[in-house]
Enzyme design. Sequence first.
Site, mmCIF file in Angstrom:
data_model
loop_
_atom_site.group_PDB
_atom_site.id
_atom_site.type_symbol
_atom_site.label_atom_id
_atom_site.label_comp_id
_atom_site.label_asym_id
_atom_site.label_seq_id
_atom_site.Cartn_x
_atom_site.Cartn_y
_atom_site.Cartn_z
ATOM 1 N N SER A 37 -5.408 5.133 -1.049
ATOM 2 C CA SER A 37 -5.006 4.999 0.357
ATOM 3 C C SER A 37 -4.574 6.344 0.898
ATOM 4 C CB SER A 37 -3.833 4.015 0.417
ATOM 5 O OG SER A 37 -3.199 4.096 1.668
ATOM 6 N N ALA A 38 -4.714 6.497 2.209
ATOM 7 C CA ALA A 38 -4.215 7.706 2.868
ATOM 8 C C ALA A 38 -2.697 7.783 2.764
ATOM 9 C CB ALA A 38 -4.647 7.718 4.326
ATOM 10 N N LYS A 61 -0.159 -4.977 -1.260
ATOM 11 C CA LYS A 61 -0.270 -3.874 -0.289
ATOM 12 C C LYS A 61 0.769 -3.886 0.824
ATOM 13 C CE LYS A 61 -3.447 -6.364 2.690
ATOM 14 N NZ LYS A 61 -4.582 -6.352 3.580
ATOM 15 N N ASN A 80 -6.994 -13.391 -8.505
ATOM 16 C CA ASN A 80 -6.042 -14.488 -8.765
ATOM 17 C C ASN A 80 -5.693 -15.242 -7.475
ATOM 18 O OD1 ASN A 80 -4.356 -12.731 -7.437
ATOM 19 N ND2 ASN A 80 -2.796 -12.622 -9.035
ATOM 20 N N LYS A 128 -0.027 3.812 -5.765
ATOM 21 C CA LYS A 128 -1.357 4.409 -5.557
ATOM 22 C C LYS A 128 -1.399 5.825 -6.155
ATOM 23 C CE LYS A 128 -3.257 0.992 -3.357
ATOM 24 N NZ LYS A 128 -4.246 0.161 -4.046
ATOM 25 N N ASN A 158 0.602 -4.940 10.005
ATOM 26 C CA ASN A 158 -0.239 -3.892 10.581
ATOM 27 C C ASN A 158 -0.554 -4.192 12.040
ATOM 28 O OD1 ASN A 158 -1.558 -3.939 7.393
ATOM 29 N ND2 ASN A 158 -0.627 -2.100 8.231
ATOM 30 N N ILE A 198 -11.048 -6.383 2.223
ATOM 31 C CA ILE A 198 -12.071 -5.343 2.062
ATOM 32 C C ILE A 198 -13.061 -5.758 0.971
ATOM 33 C CG2 ILE A 198 -12.472 -2.872 1.717
ATOM 34 C CD1 ILE A 198 -9.431 -2.479 2.375
ATOM 35 N N TYR A 203 5.001 1.118 -2.710
ATOM 36 C CA TYR A 203 3.565 0.814 -2.630
ATOM 37 C C TYR A 203 2.759 2.114 -2.745
ATOM 38 C CZ TYR A 203 -0.964 0.244 -0.359
ATOM 39 O OH TYR A 203 -2.317 0.309 -0.076
HETATM 40 P P1 NAD Z 1 -6.158 -8.031 0.149
HETATM 41 O O1 NAD Z 1 -4.769 -8.449 -0.153
HETATM 42 O O2 NAD Z 1 -6.895 -8.769 1.203
HETATM 43 O O3 NAD Z 1 -7.033 -8.049 -1.186
HETATM 44 C C1 NAD Z 1 -6.480 -7.789 -2.446
HETATM 45 C C2 NAD Z 1 -7.012 -8.861 -3.394
HETATM 46 O O4 NAD Z 1 -6.485 -8.627 -4.700
HETATM 47 C C3 NAD Z 1 -6.594 -10.276 -3.000
HETATM 48 O O5 NAD Z 1 -7.723 -11.110 -3.034
HETATM 49 C C4 NAD Z 1 -5.573 -10.677 -4.068
HETATM 50 O O6 NAD Z 1 -5.568 -12.061 -4.302
HETATM 51 C C5 NAD Z 1 -6.063 -9.866 -5.258
HETATM 52 N N1 NAD Z 1 -5.028 -9.562 -6.260
HETATM 53 C C6 NAD Z 1 -3.812 -8.991 -6.048
HETATM 54 N N2 NAD Z 1 -3.156 -8.882 -7.225
HETATM 55 C C7 NAD Z 1 -3.971 -9.374 -8.192
HETATM 56 C C8 NAD Z 1 -3.847 -9.542 -9.598
HETATM 57 N N3 NAD Z 1 -2.748 -9.217 -10.267
HETATM 58 N N4 NAD Z 1 -4.890 -10.088 -10.280
HETATM 59 C C9 NAD Z 1 -6.017 -10.458 -9.634
HETATM 60 N N5 NAD Z 1 -6.182 -10.331 -8.305
HETATM 61 C C10 NAD Z 1 -5.173 -9.808 -7.587
HETATM 62 O O7 NAD Z 1 -6.103 -6.476 0.493
HETATM 63 P P2 NAD Z 1 -7.208 -5.526 1.115
HETATM 64 O O8 NAD Z 1 -6.760 -5.160 2.482
HETATM 65 O O9 NAD Z 1 -8.548 -6.083 0.922
HETATM 66 O O10 NAD Z 1 -6.988 -4.248 0.212
HETATM 67 C C11 NAD Z 1 -7.732 -4.026 -0.974
HETATM 68 C C12 NAD Z 1 -7.218 -2.800 -1.679
HETATM 69 O O11 NAD Z 1 -7.279 -1.681 -0.790
HETATM 70 C C13 NAD Z 1 -5.754 -2.898 -2.120
HETATM 71 O O12 NAD Z 1 -5.628 -2.276 -3.381
HETATM 72 C C14 NAD Z 1 -5.009 -2.104 -1.069
HETATM 73 O O13 NAD Z 1 -3.823 -1.539 -1.559
HETATM 74 C C15 NAD Z 1 -6.016 -1.031 -0.719
HETATM 75 N N6 NAD Z 1 -5.837 -0.505 0.636
HETATM 76 C C16 NAD Z 1 -5.804 -1.371 1.686
HETATM 77 C C17 NAD Z 1 -5.587 -0.884 2.964
HETATM 78 C C18 NAD Z 1 -5.516 -1.829 4.138
HETATM 79 O O14 NAD Z 1 -4.978 -1.454 5.171
HETATM 80 N N7 NAD Z 1 -6.054 -3.041 4.059
HETATM 81 C C19 NAD Z 1 -5.410 0.499 3.178
HETATM 82 C C20 NAD Z 1 -5.472 1.356 2.088
HETATM 83 C C21 NAD Z 1 -5.680 0.837 0.805
HETATM 84 C C1 UD1 Z 2 0.615 1.122 7.214
HETATM 85 C C2 UD1 Z 2 1.404 1.448 5.961
HETATM 86 C C3 UD1 Z 2 0.535 2.307 5.039
HETATM 87 C C4 UD1 Z 2 -0.799 1.622 4.767
HETATM 88 C C5 UD1 Z 2 -1.490 1.344 6.107
HETATM 89 C C6 UD1 Z 2 -2.802 0.648 5.970
HETATM 90 C C7 UD1 Z 2 3.749 1.486 6.681
HETATM 91 C C8 UD1 Z 2 4.950 2.333 6.919
HETATM 92 N N1 UD1 Z 2 2.621 2.137 6.317
HETATM 93 O O1 UD1 Z 2 0.313 2.330 7.836
HETATM 94 O O2 UD1 Z 2 1.212 2.543 3.829
HETATM 95 O O3 UD1 Z 2 -1.619 2.455 3.964
HETATM 96 O O4 UD1 Z 2 -0.632 0.508 6.888
HETATM 97 O O5 UD1 Z 2 -2.617 -0.654 5.505
HETATM 98 O O6 UD1 Z 2 3.804 0.273 6.769
HETATM 99 N N2 UD1 Z 2 2.606 -0.379 15.063
HETATM 100 C C9 UD1 Z 2 3.267 -0.878 16.169
HETATM 101 N N3 UD1 Z 2 3.590 -2.206 16.173
HETATM 102 C C10 UD1 Z 2 3.298 -3.048 15.122
HETATM 103 C C11 UD1 Z 2 2.639 -2.505 13.992
HETATM 104 C C12 UD1 Z 2 2.325 -1.158 14.001
HETATM 105 O O7 UD1 Z 2 3.530 -0.175 17.129
HETATM 106 O O8 UD1 Z 2 3.639 -4.241 15.184
HETATM 107 C C13 UD1 Z 2 2.186 1.049 15.090
HETATM 108 C C14 UD1 Z 2 2.722 1.890 13.962
HETATM 109 O O9 UD1 Z 2 3.941 2.485 14.316
HETATM 110 C C15 UD1 Z 2 1.596 2.912 13.808
HETATM 111 C C16 UD1 Z 2 0.327 2.128 14.190
HETATM 112 O O10 UD1 Z 2 0.782 1.042 14.966
HETATM 113 O O11 UD1 Z 2 1.739 3.963 14.712
HETATM 114 C C17 UD1 Z 2 -0.435 1.598 12.994
HETATM 115 O O12 UD1 Z 2 0.431 0.853 12.160
HETATM 116 P P1 UD1 Z 2 -0.083 0.058 10.879
HETATM 117 O O13 UD1 Z 2 -1.249 -0.770 11.246
HETATM 118 O O14 UD1 Z 2 1.088 -0.634 10.276
HETATM 119 O O15 UD1 Z 2 -0.627 1.203 9.912
HETATM 120 P P2 UD1 Z 2 0.106 2.524 9.354
HETATM 121 O O16 UD1 Z 2 1.437 2.698 9.945
HETATM 122 O O17 UD1 Z 2 -0.846 3.645 9.482
#
Ligand code: NAD
Ligand code: UD1
Length: 355
Positions: free
Chosen positions: A124-125, A84, A32, A152, A198, A12, A148
């Site tokens: 996060s949601a 994450k 990092n 948050k 995911n 992101i 995790y």
């Molecule tokens: P990502 O892993 O691609 O990016 C996270 C970045 O943080 C990476 O580049 C990693 O190297 C860096 N990082 C981690 N720990 C660090 C540290 N101690 N010092 C410096 N850098 C560090 O993840 P993303 O999907 O881009 O997510 C970004 C943020 O959004 C995260 O905080 C995640 O929890 C949150 N978030 C993500 C999702 C999702 O589904 N992707 C959903 C809800 C919230």
């Molecule tokens: C997951 C995380 C949540 C995080 C979110 C976004 C868990 C329990 N929750 O949520 O904390 O904020 O990702 O990063 O891991 N599914 C399948 N097969 C798969 C993978 C997923 O059927 O191989 C289904 C899941 O049951 C769900 C949907 O697909 O119904 C989405 O899953 P996923 O992408 O992992 O997201 P969340 O479960 O919403």
Amino acid sequence: MHVLVTGGAGYIGSHTVLQLLNEGHRVSVLDNFSNSSPESIRRVMGLSNLSVDVYRVDLLDEKLVNNTLTSVKPDAVIHFAGLKAVGESVTEPLKYYRNNVTGTLNLLDGMEVAGCRTLVFSSSATVYGESIALPLVEETPRSATNPYGRTKLHIEEMLEELGASDSRWSIANLRYFNPVGAHESGQIGEDPQGVPNNLMPYVAQVAIGRRDKVSVYGGDYQTPDGTGVRDYIHVEDLAAGHLAALDYLQTTTGVHVWNLGTGAGSSVLEVIEAFKRVSGQPVPFEIVARRTGDVAESYANAEKARLELGWKAERGLEQMVQDMWRWQKDNPMGFEADHLLELSDEELAAYLQQR
Ligand code: NAD
Ligand code: UD1
């Protein structure tokens, strides 16, 4: 504005850095590279034809974080850096509390020293826990179902207490729903390490032939087709939400919270079907047992962000899948740039200048 983006090389973060640059902001990235590659930033610089200062810093290195903040002197920070993986957080909870909570504490200390008190935080949601009152509104009671999620929740609470203790802080807690998709160029996108947890990245890897079939976790939920429903949001829309929040924070203080979602849900089978259609590839699947901790349905009420930030998600499922597929097809093994992590800081800086 000069914006420091922690985790800016990640999924992101990299999309947000690109939008910040395109909107005329100066950007410094602190990362990092524990879950990302500097290659994403090199591509962002290529796409924008603009430069980013990159600091290879671990947020757990308190002294280095302080020094970096003091020398960068940002006007605002967008804080993506964090671990994450939900499953890993259950087996290694302390790693998650240390990295996410202590890392954020160090960042906040560094910001105070540098006199910067404007922060956008990646929440996060997941903080809605197992709530079944849909759609999820910002007032829905918070809870956590895994370490995790609890990091948050703790960070949100910490930021609320910080804002209450010192009225100079302007803070946004952005609660993301399910970020997917990639930049339309196909040059940056999500590059999961190992087996994706995911749904979308997993389905993409099945479509490209890296994995055999999708395991659909549960076919007996109380949903229209029995599979889990989620509010998938295009990463470009999500990135735009950060710029809108940053704008909002320029004229107000206090701690604010916004859901960033589309307000609509898609089922697992709908996602698989969309991938088949867009890619023209078979996407075999098998319905297996439910995954522990999953809820049947989750989707946002995103009205607060629309009313207060003037922000709304524009892209639908079809475009999410199209952009994700382009990224997957053009980069079947992701960035493939592990060798960059061996470079010294000077060598890395020189590499990043090559476009
Ligand atoms: P990502 O892993 O691609 O990016 C996270 C970045 O943080 C990476 O580049 C990693 O190297 C860096 N990082 C981690 N720990 C660090 C540290 N101690 N010092 C410096 N850098 C560090 O993840 P993303 O999907 O881009 O997510 C970004 C943020 O959004 C995260 O905080 C995640 O929890 C949150 N978030 C993500 C999702 C999702 O589904 N992707 C959903 C809800 C919230
Ligand atoms: C997951 C995380 C949540 C995080 C979110 C976004 C868990 C329990 N929750 O949520 O904390 O904020 O990702 O990063 O891991 N599914 C399948 N097969 C798969 C993978 C997923 O059927 O191989 C289904 C899941 O049951 C769900 C949907 O697909 O119904 C989405 O899953 P996923 O992408 O992992 O997201 P969340 O479960 O919403």
